[in-house]
Enzyme design. Structure first.
Site, PDB file in Angstrom:
ATOM      1  N   GLY A 276       0.852  -1.177   0.000  1.00  0.00           N
ATOM      2  CA  GLY A 276       0.000   0.000   0.000  1.00  0.00           C
ATOM      3  C   GLY A 276       0.890   1.230   0.000  1.00  0.00           C
ATOM      4  O   GLY A 276       0.783   2.112  -0.847  1.00  0.00           O
ATOM      5  N   GLU A 279       6.971   3.766   4.135  1.00  0.00           N
ATOM      6  CA  GLU A 279       7.168   5.011   4.877  1.00  0.00           C
ATOM      7  C   GLU A 279       8.569   5.587   4.735  1.00  0.00           C
ATOM      8  O   GLU A 279       9.152   6.027   5.723  1.00  0.00           O
ATOM      9  CB  GLU A 279       6.839   4.753   6.343  1.00  0.00           C
ATOM     10  CG  GLU A 279       7.789   3.770   7.076  1.00  0.00           C
ATOM     11  CD  GLU A 279       7.359   2.316   7.023  1.00  0.00           C
ATOM     12  OE1 GLU A 279       6.576   1.949   6.118  1.00  0.00           O
ATOM     13  OE2 GLU A 279       7.799   1.527   7.877  1.00  0.00           O
ATOM     14  N   ASN A 280       9.140   5.597   3.538  1.00  0.00           N
ATOM     15  CA  ASN A 280      10.478   6.157   3.388  1.00  0.00           C
ATOM     16  C   ASN A 280      10.478   7.602   3.885  1.00  0.00           C
ATOM     17  O   ASN A 280       9.601   8.371   3.526  1.00  0.00           O
ATOM     18  CB  ASN A 280      10.911   6.054   1.933  1.00  0.00           C
ATOM     19  CG  ASN A 280      10.935   4.609   1.460  1.00  0.00           C
ATOM     20  OD1 ASN A 280      11.456   3.744   2.156  1.00  0.00           O
ATOM     21  ND2 ASN A 280      10.337   4.336   0.313  1.00  0.00           N
ATOM     22  N   HIS A 303      -1.448   6.430   7.746  1.00  0.00           N
ATOM     23  CA  HIS A 303      -0.595   5.343   8.248  1.00  0.00           C
ATOM     24  C   HIS A 303       0.884   5.648   7.996  1.00  0.00           C
ATOM     25  O   HIS A 303       1.699   5.621   8.919  1.00  0.00           O
ATOM     26  CB  HIS A 303      -0.989   4.023   7.570  1.00  0.00           C
ATOM     27  CG  HIS A 303      -0.170   2.853   8.019  1.00  0.00           C
ATOM     28  ND1 HIS A 303      -0.571   2.028   9.037  1.00  0.00           N
ATOM     29  CD2 HIS A 303       1.039   2.396   7.615  1.00  0.00           C
ATOM     30  CE1 HIS A 303       0.362   1.104   9.224  1.00  0.00           C
ATOM     31  NE2 HIS A 303       1.344   1.305   8.377  1.00  0.00           N
ATOM     32  N   GLU A 304       1.201   5.958   6.744  1.00  0.00           N
ATOM     33  CA  GLU A 304       2.620   6.181   6.419  1.00  0.00           C
ATOM     34  C   GLU A 304       3.157   7.417   7.141  1.00  0.00           C
ATOM     35  O   GLU A 304       4.295   7.454   7.579  1.00  0.00           O
ATOM     36  CB  GLU A 304       2.822   6.309   4.907  1.00  0.00           C
ATOM     37  CG  GLU A 304       2.283   5.143   4.075  1.00  0.00           C
ATOM     38  CD  GLU A 304       2.692   3.766   4.569  1.00  0.00           C
ATOM     39  OE1 GLU A 304       3.758   3.644   5.173  1.00  0.00           O
ATOM     40  OE2 GLU A 304       1.924   2.809   4.344  1.00  0.00           O
ATOM     41  N   HIS A 307       4.154   6.721  10.652  1.00  0.00           N
ATOM     42  CA  HIS A 307       5.479   6.100  10.764  1.00  0.00           C
ATOM     43  C   HIS A 307       6.583   7.136  11.001  1.00  0.00           C
ATOM     44  O   HIS A 307       7.685   6.771  11.411  1.00  0.00           O
ATOM     45  CB  HIS A 307       5.805   5.310   9.500  1.00  0.00           C
ATOM     46  CG  HIS A 307       5.324   3.892   9.514  1.00  0.00           C
ATOM     47  ND1 HIS A 307       5.641   3.007  10.517  1.00  0.00           N
ATOM     48  CD2 HIS A 307       4.555   3.201   8.639  1.00  0.00           C
ATOM     49  CE1 HIS A 307       5.097   1.830  10.253  1.00  0.00           C
ATOM     50  NE2 HIS A 307       4.414   1.912   9.119  1.00  0.00           N
ATOM     51  N   GLU A 326       4.600  -1.365  13.515  1.00  0.00           N
ATOM     52  CA  GLU A 326       3.294  -1.394  12.868  1.00  0.00           C
ATOM     53  C   GLU A 326       2.106  -1.261  13.825  1.00  0.00           C
ATOM     54  O   GLU A 326       1.124  -0.601  13.504  1.00  0.00           O
ATOM     55  CB  GLU A 326       3.159  -2.657  12.011  1.00  0.00           C
ATOM     56  CG  GLU A 326       4.164  -2.718  10.862  1.00  0.00           C
ATOM     57  CD  GLU A 326       4.103  -1.525   9.909  1.00  0.00           C
ATOM     58  OE1 GLU A 326       3.109  -0.777   9.926  1.00  0.00           O
ATOM     59  OE2 GLU A 326       5.074  -1.348   9.151  1.00  0.00           O
ATOM     60  N   ASP A 381       9.940 -11.022   5.753  1.00  0.00           N
ATOM     61  CA  ASP A 381       8.715 -10.671   5.021  1.00  0.00           C
ATOM     62  C   ASP A 381       7.566 -11.610   5.418  1.00  0.00           C
ATOM     63  O   ASP A 381       6.393 -11.239   5.312  1.00  0.00           O
ATOM     64  CB  ASP A 381       8.938 -10.734   3.506  1.00  0.00           C
ATOM     65  CG  ASP A 381       9.772  -9.556   2.992  1.00  0.00           C
ATOM     66  OD1 ASP A 381       9.916  -8.573   3.751  1.00  0.00           O
ATOM     67  OD2 ASP A 381      10.276  -9.616   1.862  1.00  0.00           O
ATOM     68  N   TYR A 389       0.253  -5.634  13.094  1.00  0.00           N
ATOM     69  CA  TYR A 389      -0.478  -4.380  12.861  1.00  0.00           C
ATOM     70  C   TYR A 389      -1.692  -4.279  13.791  1.00  0.00           C
ATOM     71  O   TYR A 389      -1.803  -3.351  14.599  1.00  0.00           O
ATOM     72  CB  TYR A 389      -0.992  -4.322  11.409  1.00  0.00           C
ATOM     73  CG  TYR A 389       0.072  -4.160  10.356  1.00  0.00           C
ATOM     74  CD1 TYR A 389       0.228  -2.955   9.684  1.00  0.00           C
ATOM     75  CD2 TYR A 389       0.904  -5.211   9.993  1.00  0.00           C
ATOM     76  CE1 TYR A 389       1.182  -2.789   8.684  1.00  0.00           C
ATOM     77  CE2 TYR A 389       1.865  -5.062   8.999  1.00  0.00           C
ATOM     78  CZ  TYR A 389       2.006  -3.856   8.354  1.00  0.00           C
ATOM     79  OH  TYR A 389       2.956  -3.699   7.381  1.00  0.00           O
TER      80      TYR A 389
HETATM   81 ZN   LIG Z   1       3.220   0.425   8.282  1.00  0.00          ZN
END
Ligand SMILES: [Zn+2]
Length: 607
Positions: A276, A279-280, A303-304, A307, A326, A381, A389
């Site tokens: 989705g 969050e860089n 959300h991002e 972060h 998360e 992963d 989350y």
């Molecule tokens: Zn996240």
């Protein structure tokens, strides 16, 4: 003792949590800064690069710097005490592990301060997706983007690829003519005549947040500190969809203290992006599937953005601590949504999240239902289920409900201050929680019953504690009543429904629906033609489960354009073997390696 001829840091902190997903030796040699020179070559799907690592040596006289790498072609390594005079250094690459890649060992001297590595990436690099022009919106230029989380940074940069190691960096990126390079960093002076872009990130970040994109990209401001980057064909729509970003940032700051990353921009990627959002720092990478036209899916941006506090500022030290990133972020995301769009919306999102959590708990064995998850021998992963989350967020909600918002908010704000720019373990976070919140004085807060929160059960046991409270959405209660009416064959009024109410309605229908009911649904609300990808994905899943033929072409079209793992995974799981294999054969080259790995496993299991 130190002398001029060594780079030994007495007193410098080399303590670090052991990370089973890294070969690096940061407890002996710590990489502090990274200087990258990157040449992006689309024709060969490779990045030719030079990395100069600035290192500190511990007093334990390390003879080697050990880095993580995966598939990198290392041409030459050099060391230097001053960054001026370099001498060649010996290096070796260890045995390749399927999950971890291979250790890159470079011999260093007692006075080594800089390590230079000349290398190039492999076309199969797991962090990189190289898109052909036809996979972009504009169809004129190719596109490259990175996804470094969890342990993919090592496939494009040789470094200590552990979230416990934080580095600052600078980079010079040479892009082909007509294309723009972006990184999650400050944009420094570029030299446009050579089409080179310079970036500086002077705040220490973990390697999984280093990000690069190259494409035909333009910018549109949404506020003084916020804006969107996207292909020219997409940028206007994206800017309109995300026009609340500045307000979101202000809402988040009101709750959790100043935003410390200066800018918050969103880069909208082509639809193959496996997640989705990512969050860089300063530049969230996002899927275009959240552009619904009505801001109904902007929870992703909340959300991002969240972060920027939980994850980027206070980071999980290892991937077993992923819930610290998360769980906290989902909790904050809903608090931001509540500030902007009200309690009703936030509670709907929480209720949907709780449904997701119940589904995930059913489909994962007890060991994977634990927040502090054991990932020994596994790819991190694999740990990225909804459990860190949603169970994590529910845990924080529970604490909030026991202690009250005022007290919990103050604690959380202090937590971010206390651990700012640090990577911490679950144990460290729980110690802070116990000391500064749970151990309340029963005299001053007689109504608080801290025993109602069994921290160990929440964090170290599977399932949910019996005391866990399910979120209640009034809006969904009214959807449930209408759903019952619809099942009786009555007409229902859905004109005021939001995306969240639609999702609740569709999820609430019986899993098995006969052809008449499927047709009735589709005819009433044209679900097969939905332009809201969240609703469409839910509908297509129902269509496959109920063998509703009129939607199959849309299933195929959707799978041939969208690579977001959350959407495509359940669809491939539901499809029968023949259809799944036939579509995947065509779609696979369009997906990011991370999505490919997930779907490869699903297809293999069908055989
Ligand atoms: Zn996240």
């Amino acid at each position: 003792m130190t002398s001029c001829s060594t780079n030994v840091k007495s007193g410098a902190d080399f303590s670090i949590a052991h990370d089973i997903h890294s070969y690096a030796n940061p407890e002996l040699v710590r990489v502090r800064h990274l200087n990258l020179d990157l040449q992006v070559i689309f024709e060969q799907q490779t990045i030719q690069a030079t990395a100069i690592l600035t290192i500190d040596l511990s007093e334990r006289h390390p003879k080697q710097l050990v880095l993580d790498s995966r598939g990198l072609q290392i041409d030459e390594t050099e060391i230097s005490p001053d960054g001026l005079k370099y001498q060649e250094a010996r290096f070796s690459i260890g045995t390749v592990d399927k999950i971890l890649g291979a250790p890159l060992r470079i011999d260093i001297a007692p006075d080594t301060k800089f390590v230079k590595i000349r290398y190039s990436t492999d076309p199969t690099a797991t962090a990189l997706q190289w898109l052909y022009p036809e996979q972009t919106a504009g169809k004129q230029h190719p596109f490259l983007y990175t996804q470094s989380q969890a342990i993919h940074a090592r496939s494009w940069i040789p470094l200590q690829d552990s979230p416990g190691v934080r580095v600052t960096y600078e980079a010079l990126v040479h892009a082909p003519a007509g294309m723009r390079a972006l990184m999650g960093a400050a944009h420094a002076s570029a030299s446009p005549d050579q089409n080179a872009y310079r970036f500086v990130m002077d705040q220490p970040i973990p390697s999984y947040l280093i990000a690069l994109a190259v494409g035909d990209l333009v910018f549109r401001a949404t506020g003084p500190r916020t804006g969107v980057w996207a292909e020219p064909a997409v940028v206007q729509k994206a800017g309109a969809e995300f026009s609340d970003m500045e307000k979101m940032l202000e809402a988040a700051e009101k709750l959790y203290g100043p935003y410390r990353w200066f800018r918050y921009d969103v880069l909208v990627l082509p639809p193959s992006f496996p997640f989705g959002g990512m969050e860089n720092p300063r530049l969230t990478f996002a899927t275009p599937t959240v552009i619904a036209g009505d801001k109904s899916l902007v929870s992703l941006v909340a959300h991002e953005m969240a972060h920027s506090w939980s994850g980027n500022l206070v980071t999980n030290a290892t991937w077993s601590d992923f819930w610290l990133n998360e769980g906290y972020t989902v909790y904050i995301e809903r608090r931001i949504l509540e500030e902007l769009y009200g309690v009703r919306r936030a509670e709907m999102e929480a209720a949907l999240g709780y449904q997701d959590l119940q589904d995930e708990l059913k489909s994962h064995p007890p060991v994977d239902q634990i927040l502090h998850v054991n990932l020994a021998g596994r790819d991190p992963d694999d740990g990225a289920t909804q459990i860190p989350y949603e169970k994590g967020a529910l845990f924080l909600r529970q604490i909030e409900s026991v202690f009250g918002r005022e007290r919990f908010d103050a604690w959380l704000k202090a937590y971010f201050d206390h651990f700012a720019f640090q990577s911490i373990t679950t144990a460290q976070s729980l110690e802070y929680l116990r000391k500064n919140l749970l151990a309340v004085d029963s005299q001053t807060l007689p109504h608080v019953d801290a025993h109602r929160i069994d921290v160990n059960e929440w964090v170290y046991q599977p399932g949910l504690p019996v005391s866990a409270q399910a979120p209640v959405s009034e809006a969904f209660r009214s959807v449930d009543l209408k759903l019952a009416d619809w099942l009786k064959g009555e007409k229902i009024d859905t004109t005021e429904w939001s995306t969240q109410e639609w999702l609740h309605f569709l999820r609430g229908l019986p899993e098995k629906l006969d052809a008449t009911r499927m047709r009735r649904l589709d005819k009433s609300w044209r679900l097969t033609e939905s332009t809201n990808d969240e609703i469409l994905d839910q509908w297509l899943l129902m269509a496959i489960r109920n063998r509703y033929e009129p939607a199959y072409q849309r299933v195929e079209d959707f799978l041939m354009t969208v690579g977001r793992r959350k959407y495509v995974k359940p669809l491939y799981e539901a499809l029968d073997r023949n259809r799944a294999t036939a579509i995947y054969e065509k779609a696979r080259p369009l997906y990011h390696p991370i999505t490919q790995a997930t779907i490869d496993a699903i297809i293999a299991a069908k055989k």
